[in-house]
Design a protein around this motif. Sequence first.
Motif, PDB file in Angstrom:
ATOM      1  N   VAL A  46       0.886  -1.267  -0.109  1.00 50.49           N
ATOM      2  CA  VAL A  46       0.022  -0.127  -0.042  1.00 50.49           C
ATOM      3  C   VAL A  46       0.781   1.133   0.144  1.00 50.49           C
ATOM      4  O   VAL A  46       1.959   1.240   0.757  1.00 50.49           O
ATOM      5  CB  VAL A  46      -0.845  -0.120   1.329  1.00 50.49           C
ATOM      6  N   ALA A  47       0.449   2.327  -0.869  1.00 52.81           N
ATOM      7  CA  ALA A  47       1.240   3.387  -0.761  1.00 52.81           C
ATOM      8  C   ALA A  47       0.497   4.518  -0.518  1.00 52.81           C
ATOM      9  O   ALA A  47      -0.741   4.644  -0.868  1.00 52.81           O
ATOM     10  CB  ALA A  47       1.698   3.756  -2.323  1.00 52.81           C
ATOM     11  N   ASN A  48       1.018   5.511   0.463  1.00 51.65           N
ATOM     12  CA  ASN A  48       0.340   6.689   0.596  1.00 51.65           C
ATOM     13  C   ASN A  48       0.692   7.744  -0.030  1.00 51.65           C
ATOM     14  O   ASN A  48       1.520   8.534   0.322  1.00 51.65           O
ATOM     15  CB  ASN A  48       0.679   7.054   2.371  1.00 51.65           C
ATOM     16  N   VAL A  49       0.173   7.980  -1.118  1.00 49.55           N
ATOM     17  CA  VAL A  49       0.498   9.049  -2.033  1.00 49.55           C
ATOM     18  C   VAL A  49      -0.681   9.478  -3.054  1.00 49.55           C
ATOM     19  O   VAL A  49      -1.319   8.424  -3.069  1.00 49.55           O
ATOM     20  CB  VAL A  49       1.887   8.508  -2.925  1.00 49.55           C
ATOM     21  N   ARG A  50      -0.595  10.567  -3.261  1.00 52.86           N
ATOM     22  CA  ARG A  50      -1.660  10.962  -4.014  1.00 52.86           C
ATOM     23  C   ARG A  50      -1.207  10.518  -5.622  1.00 52.86           C
ATOM     24  O   ARG A  50      -0.134  10.331  -5.931  1.00 52.86           O
ATOM     25  CB  ARG A  50      -1.922  12.559  -4.351  1.00 52.86           C
ATOM     26  N   ALA A  51      -2.187  10.492  -6.753  1.00 56.25           N
ATOM     27  CA  ALA A  51      -1.730  10.130  -7.886  1.00 56.25           C
ATOM     28  C   ALA A  51      -1.048   8.951  -8.028  1.00 56.25           C
ATOM     29  O   ALA A  51      -0.024   8.722  -8.777  1.00 56.25           O
ATOM     30  CB  ALA A  51      -0.869  11.437  -8.772  1.00 56.25           C
ATOM     31  N   PHE A  52      -1.562   7.934  -7.142  1.00 57.01           N
ATOM     32  CA  PHE A  52      -0.809   6.415  -7.409  1.00 57.01           C
ATOM     33  C   PHE A  52      -1.008   6.063  -8.710  1.00 57.01           C
ATOM     34  O   PHE A  52       0.182   5.396  -9.041  1.00 57.01           O
ATOM     35  CB  PHE A  52      -1.445   5.795  -6.413  1.00 57.01           C
ATOM     36  N   SER A  53      -1.838   6.406  -9.387  1.00 57.02           N
ATOM     37  CA  SER A  53      -1.926   5.772 -10.849  1.00 57.02           C
ATOM     38  C   SER A  53      -0.763   6.259 -11.854  1.00 57.02           C
ATOM     39  O   SER A  53      -0.583   5.861 -12.688  1.00 57.02           O
ATOM     40  CB  SER A  53      -3.197   6.109 -11.444  1.00 57.02           C
ATOM     41  N   THR A  54       0.105   7.210 -11.211  1.00 53.13           N
ATOM     42  CA  THR A  54       1.047   7.837 -11.889  1.00 53.13           C
ATOM     43  C   THR A  54       2.419   7.085 -11.914  1.00 53.13           C
ATOM     44  O   THR A  54       3.372   7.510 -12.394  1.00 53.13           O
ATOM     45  CB  THR A  54       1.057   9.479 -12.015  1.00 53.13           C
ATOM     46  N   TYR A  55       2.269   6.148 -10.857  1.00 54.21           N
ATOM     47  CA  TYR A  55       3.594   5.691 -10.369  1.00 54.21           C
ATOM     48  C   TYR A  55       3.776   4.223 -11.048  1.00 54.21           C
ATOM     49  O   TYR A  55       2.722   3.411 -11.104  1.00 54.21           O
ATOM     50  CB  TYR A  55       3.640   5.460  -8.889  1.00 54.21           C
ATOM     51  N   ALA A  56       4.792   4.110 -11.485  1.00 59.54           N
ATOM     52  CA  ALA A  56       4.965   2.473 -11.982  1.00 59.54           C
ATOM     53  C   ALA A  56       5.526   1.856 -10.854  1.00 59.54           C
ATOM     54  O   ALA A  56       6.130   2.427  -9.987  1.00 59.54           O
ATOM     55  CB  ALA A  56       6.485   2.646 -12.950  1.00 59.54           C
ATOM     56  N   LEU A  57       5.521   0.748 -10.696  1.00 61.56           N
ATOM     57  CA  LEU A  57       5.612  -0.123  -9.415  1.00 61.56           C
ATOM     58  C   LEU A  57       6.112  -1.347  -9.625  1.00 61.56           C
ATOM     59  O   LEU A  57       6.277  -2.013 -11.014  1.00 61.56           O
ATOM     60  CB  LEU A  57       4.176  -0.511  -8.814  1.00 61.56           C
ATOM     61  N   GLY A  58       7.117  -1.738  -8.717  1.00 62.06           N
ATOM     62  CA  GLY A  58       7.933  -3.106  -9.041  1.00 62.06           C
ATOM     63  C   GLY A  58       8.008  -3.978  -7.884  1.00 62.06           C
ATOM     64  O   GLY A  58       7.672  -3.360  -6.743  1.00 62.06           O
ATOM     65  N   TRP A  59       8.393  -5.140  -7.959  1.00 60.79           N
ATOM     66  CA  TRP A  59       8.726  -6.011  -6.810  1.00 60.79           C
ATOM     67  C   TRP A  59      10.192  -6.557  -7.117  1.00 60.79           C
ATOM     68  O   TRP A  59      10.427  -7.030  -8.105  1.00 60.79           O
ATOM     69  CB  TRP A  59       7.624  -7.243  -6.479  1.00 60.79           C
ATOM     70  N   LYS A 110       8.485 -22.061  -5.033  1.00 63.39           N
ATOM     71  CA  LYS A 110       9.803 -23.051  -5.121  1.00 63.39           C
ATOM     72  C   LYS A 110      10.731 -22.439  -3.945  1.00 63.39           C
ATOM     73  O   LYS A 110      10.511 -21.293  -3.652  1.00 63.39           O
ATOM     74  CB  LYS A 110      10.357 -23.068  -6.254  1.00 63.39           C
ATOM     75  N   PRO A 111      11.445 -23.369  -3.303  1.00 60.82           N
ATOM     76  CA  PRO A 111      12.390 -22.789  -2.237  1.00 60.82           C
ATOM     77  C   PRO A 111      13.409 -21.586  -2.565  1.00 60.82           C
ATOM     78  O   PRO A 111      13.442 -20.944  -1.867  1.00 60.82           O
ATOM     79  CB  PRO A 111      13.018 -24.170  -1.840  1.00 60.82           C
ATOM     80  N   GLU A 112      13.564 -21.817  -3.952  1.00 57.54           N
ATOM     81  CA  GLU A 112      14.400 -20.609  -4.563  1.00 57.54           C
ATOM     82  C   GLU A 112      13.757 -19.296  -4.610  1.00 57.54           C
ATOM     83  O   GLU A 112      14.272 -18.352  -5.089  1.00 57.54           O
ATOM     84  CB  GLU A 112      14.786 -21.038  -5.978  1.00 57.54           C
ATOM     85  N   ASP A 113      12.302 -19.454  -4.173  1.00 52.41           N
ATOM     86  CA  ASP A 113      11.603 -17.958  -4.403  1.00 52.41           C
ATOM     87  C   ASP A 113      11.816 -17.281  -3.181  1.00 52.41           C
ATOM     88  O   ASP A 113      11.437 -16.268  -2.981  1.00 52.41           O
ATOM     89  CB  ASP A 113      10.081 -18.227  -4.759  1.00 52.41           C
ATOM     90  N   ALA A 114      12.298 -18.009  -2.095  1.00 47.63           N
ATOM     91  CA  ALA A 114      12.505 -17.378  -0.812  1.00 47.63           C
ATOM     92  C   ALA A 114      13.381 -15.857  -0.571  1.00 47.63           C
ATOM     93  O   ALA A 114      14.101 -16.234  -1.218  1.00 47.63           O
ATOM     94  CB  ALA A 114      12.926 -18.478   0.087  1.00 47.63           C
ATOM     95  N   GLY A 115      13.149 -15.291   0.140  1.00 50.01           N
ATOM     96  CA  GLY A 115      13.815 -13.833   0.480  1.00 50.01           C
ATOM     97  C   GLY A 115      12.953 -13.084   1.189  1.00 50.01           C
ATOM     98  O   GLY A 115      11.748 -13.125   1.347  1.00 50.01           O
ATOM     99  N   VAL A 116      13.216 -11.731   1.086  1.00 49.29           N
ATOM    100  CA  VAL A 116      12.585 -10.746   1.481  1.00 49.29           C
ATOM    101  C   VAL A 116      12.125  -9.910   0.148  1.00 49.29           C
ATOM    102  O   VAL A 116      12.923  -9.522  -0.591  1.00 49.29           O
ATOM    103  CB  VAL A 116      13.491  -9.679   2.079  1.00 49.29           C
ATOM    104  N   TYR A 117      10.705  -9.634   0.035  1.00 48.93           N
ATOM    105  CA  TYR A 117      10.259  -8.931  -1.174  1.00 48.93           C
ATOM    106  C   TYR A 117      10.051  -7.508  -0.563  1.00 48.93           C
ATOM    107  O   TYR A 117       9.316  -7.237   0.274  1.00 48.93           O
ATOM    108  CB  TYR A 117       9.137  -9.672  -1.445  1.00 48.93           C
ATOM    109  N   TYR A 118      10.411  -6.806  -1.612  1.00 53.10           N
ATOM    110  CA  TYR A 118      10.269  -5.286  -1.566  1.00 53.10           C
ATOM    111  C   TYR A 118       9.428  -4.872  -2.654  1.00 53.10           C
ATOM    112  O   TYR A 118       9.760  -5.050  -3.666  1.00 53.10           O
ATOM    113  CB  TYR A 118      11.761  -4.487  -1.676  1.00 53.10           C
ATOM    114  N   CYS A 119       8.394  -3.807  -2.387  1.00 53.43           N
ATOM    115  CA  CYS A 119       7.946  -3.030  -3.302  1.00 53.43           C
ATOM    116  C   CYS A 119       8.476  -1.913  -3.675  1.00 53.43           C
ATOM    117  O   CYS A 119       9.225  -1.247  -2.587  1.00 53.43           O
ATOM    118  CB  CYS A 119       6.522  -2.970  -3.112  1.00 53.43           C
ATOM    119  N   ALA A 120       8.672  -1.271  -4.710  1.00 57.55           N
ATOM    120  CA  ALA A 120       9.054   0.118  -5.207  1.00 57.55           C
ATOM    121  C   ALA A 120       8.106   0.847  -6.019  1.00 57.55           C
ATOM    122  O   ALA A 120       7.709   0.297  -6.701  1.00 57.55           O
ATOM    123  CB  ALA A 120      10.548  -0.359  -5.702  1.00 57.55           C
ATOM    124  N   ALA A 121       8.463   2.129  -6.101  1.00 55.68           N
ATOM    125  CA  ALA A 121       7.581   3.018  -6.806  1.00 55.68           C
ATOM    126  C   ALA A 121       8.456   4.104  -7.314  1.00 55.68           C
ATOM    127  O   ALA A 121       9.563   4.775  -6.756  1.00 55.68           O
ATOM    128  CB  ALA A 121       6.415   3.437  -5.884  1.00 55.68           C
TER     129      ALA A 121
END
Length: 128
Positions: free
Chosen positions: A23-36, A87-98
């Motif tokens: 979840v992002a606390n920003v106005r105009a969220f739709s103008t942000y590209a987002l990544g994992w 899969k076990p190799e998918d393990a890790g800390v997942y971060y979202c970015a904007a």
Amino acid sequence: QVQLVESGGGLVQAGDSLRLSCVANVRAFSTYALGWFRQAPGKEREWISCISVGNGKTYHEDSVMGRFTIFRDNAKNTVYLQMNSLKPEDAGVYYCAADNRIINPQAMCRTKLFFGSWGQGTQVSVSS
């Protein structure tokens, strides 16, 4: 800067599914590209998926193609990562970015340097 809060991580067995939310606390969220991105112990943070603004075109790293899906709900200021057949190799800390300056997502959203805002991460563990 955008504040991002991830949730949904946990410990699952191989073959299970998880849905991560950010979840992002920003106005105009739709103008942000987002990544994992994912960071496994002792490894660099690596790109997993991203979604553009506008038509919401998505991109996925080859190893998760067909198993992971990124999607966004602009009305809820939220981006999701649906992870199936884990899969076990998918393990890790997942971060979202904007970031709202990614004008060429196909070229730019795979690179963490182009993202100016990051969440604190959520841990995903997968047992075999």
